[in-house]
Design an enzyme around this catalytic site. Structure first.
Site, PDB file in Angstrom:
ATOM      1  N   HIS A  48     -13.573  20.789  -0.835  1.00 52.87           N
ATOM      2  CA  HIS A  48     -14.706  21.701  -0.548  1.00 52.87           C
ATOM      3  C   HIS A  48     -15.860  21.454  -1.497  1.00 52.87           C
ATOM      4  O   HIS A  48     -16.056  22.236  -2.418  1.00 52.87           O
ATOM      5  CB  HIS A  48     -14.251  23.150  -0.675  1.00 52.87           C
ATOM      6  CG  HIS A  48     -15.169  24.120  -0.021  1.00 52.87           C
ATOM      7  ND1 HIS A  48     -16.247  24.702  -0.646  1.00 52.87           N
ATOM      8  CD2 HIS A  48     -15.177  24.613   1.235  1.00 52.87           C
ATOM      9  CE1 HIS A  48     -16.852  25.533   0.162  1.00 52.87           C
ATOM     10  NE2 HIS A  48     -16.219  25.505   1.309  1.00 52.87           N
ATOM     11  N   ILE A  54     -18.783  22.892  -3.919  1.00 53.02           N
ATOM     12  CA  ILE A  54     -19.347  24.246  -3.905  1.00 53.02           C
ATOM     13  C   ILE A  54     -18.176  25.224  -3.991  1.00 53.02           C
ATOM     14  O   ILE A  54     -17.165  25.052  -3.310  1.00 53.02           O
ATOM     15  CB  ILE A  54     -20.134  24.507  -2.607  1.00 53.02           C
ATOM     16  CG1 ILE A  54     -21.327  23.558  -2.515  1.00 53.02           C
ATOM     17  CG2 ILE A  54     -20.596  25.958  -2.525  1.00 53.02           C
ATOM     18  CD1 ILE A  54     -22.039  23.622  -1.177  1.00 53.02           C
ATOM     19  N   GLY A  57     -17.142  30.444  -0.523  1.00 52.54           N
ATOM     20  CA  GLY A  57     -17.595  31.828  -0.390  1.00 52.54           C
ATOM     21  C   GLY A  57     -16.454  32.821  -0.307  1.00 52.54           C
ATOM     22  O   GLY A  57     -16.532  33.914  -0.869  1.00 52.54           O
ATOM     23  N   VAL A  58     -15.363  32.459   0.382  1.00 48.72           N
ATOM     24  CA  VAL A  58     -14.240  33.390   0.481  1.00 48.72           C
ATOM     25  C   VAL A  58     -13.591  33.599  -0.883  1.00 48.72           C
ATOM     26  O   VAL A  58     -13.085  34.691  -1.169  1.00 48.72           O
ATOM     27  CB  VAL A  58     -13.185  32.949   1.521  1.00 48.72           C
ATOM     28  CG1 VAL A  58     -13.771  32.982   2.916  1.00 48.72           C
ATOM     29  CG2 VAL A  58     -12.626  31.591   1.211  1.00 48.72           C
ATOM     30  N   GLU A  62     -13.148  36.958  -3.067  1.00 47.84           N
ATOM     31  CA  GLU A  62     -11.879  37.323  -3.702  1.00 47.84           C
ATOM     32  C   GLU A  62     -12.090  37.618  -5.185  1.00 47.84           C
ATOM     33  O   GLU A  62     -11.472  38.540  -5.729  1.00 47.84           O
ATOM     34  CB  GLU A  62     -10.840  36.218  -3.510  1.00 47.84           C
ATOM     35  CG  GLU A  62      -9.509  36.501  -4.185  1.00 47.84           C
ATOM     36  CD  GLU A  62      -8.759  37.728  -3.662  1.00 47.84           C
ATOM     37  OE1 GLU A  62      -7.964  38.296  -4.453  1.00 47.84           O
ATOM     38  OE2 GLU A  62      -8.951  38.134  -2.501  1.00 47.84           O
TER      39      GLU A  62
END
Length: 146
Positions: A48, A54, A57-58, A62
Site C-alpha cells: 500500500h 501511504i 485510511g482505514v 483504527e
C-alpha cells in the site's frame, strides 16, 4: 506522558494491531491526545503502495478508534472493572480525509468525548500532522459488560 507498557495495560489490542504509540495528554472522561509514528518498516507498506507508500485510511481510522477507547479505559481506575468492560465500534460518521500520511510522519490524534447516551459513547476525533488536519471523524462506541 506514557509509554508502550501503559498503552498495553489500557488497550485489549496487541501487536501487530497496536496503532497508537504514545499518550501525550489526558483528562479523565474528557479528552485524550495520542501519537502514531509512521515507519516504513510497517508491513502494510509492502502492498500500500510500494512505489508511493501511504498510511491506509482505514488504519488511520483504527488509530482514531484506539485513541477513543484508550480515553475510556484510562478513565476507569478499577482494574477489576476494566476486565469486565469492552467497547465495540458501532458507527463512524462524517469522516473526511484531507491529506495522506507517509512514512516518517508523526500523527497527532485528538479524541474528545462528546456525550454518552445509555451504553453509546460519542467522540469527535481529529488527526493532524505538523498541526495541519489530515482527517476528522465522529466515532460511536458501545459499552458492553461481560
Amino acid at each position: 506522558m506514557s509509554d508502550i507498557n501503559e498503552l498495553l495495560s489500557n488497550l485489549p489490542h496487541r501487536y501487530p494491531f497496536i496503532l497508537v504509540d504514545r499518550i501525550i495528554a489526558f483528562k479523565k472522561f474528557t479528552f485524550l491526545n495520542a501519537i502514531k509514528n509512521i515507519s516504513i518498516n510497517e508491513p502494510y507498506f509492502q502492498g500500500h503502495f510500494p512505489q508511493n507508500p501511504i498510511y491506509p485510511g482505514v488504519l488511520l481510522l483504527e488509530s482514531m478508534i484506539q485513541t477513543s477507547v484508550l480515553l475510556l479505559y484510562k478513565s476507569i481506575n478499577n482494574k477489576k472493572l476494566k476486565k469486565n468492560i469492552f467497547y465495540y465500534l458501532t458507527g463512524i460518521d462524517k469522516v473526511r480525509f484531507k491529506k495522506p500520511a507517509f512514512p516518517g510522519d508523526q500523527i497527532m490524534i485528538e479524541s474528545n468525548l462528546e456525550k454518552q447516551k445509555n451504553s453509546l459513547i460519542f467522540f469527535n476525533n481529529t488527526a493532524k500532522i505538523n498541526n495541519k488536519i489530515i482527517c476528522q471523524s465522529k466515532i460511536i462506541c458501545m459499552k458492553i459488560l461481560k
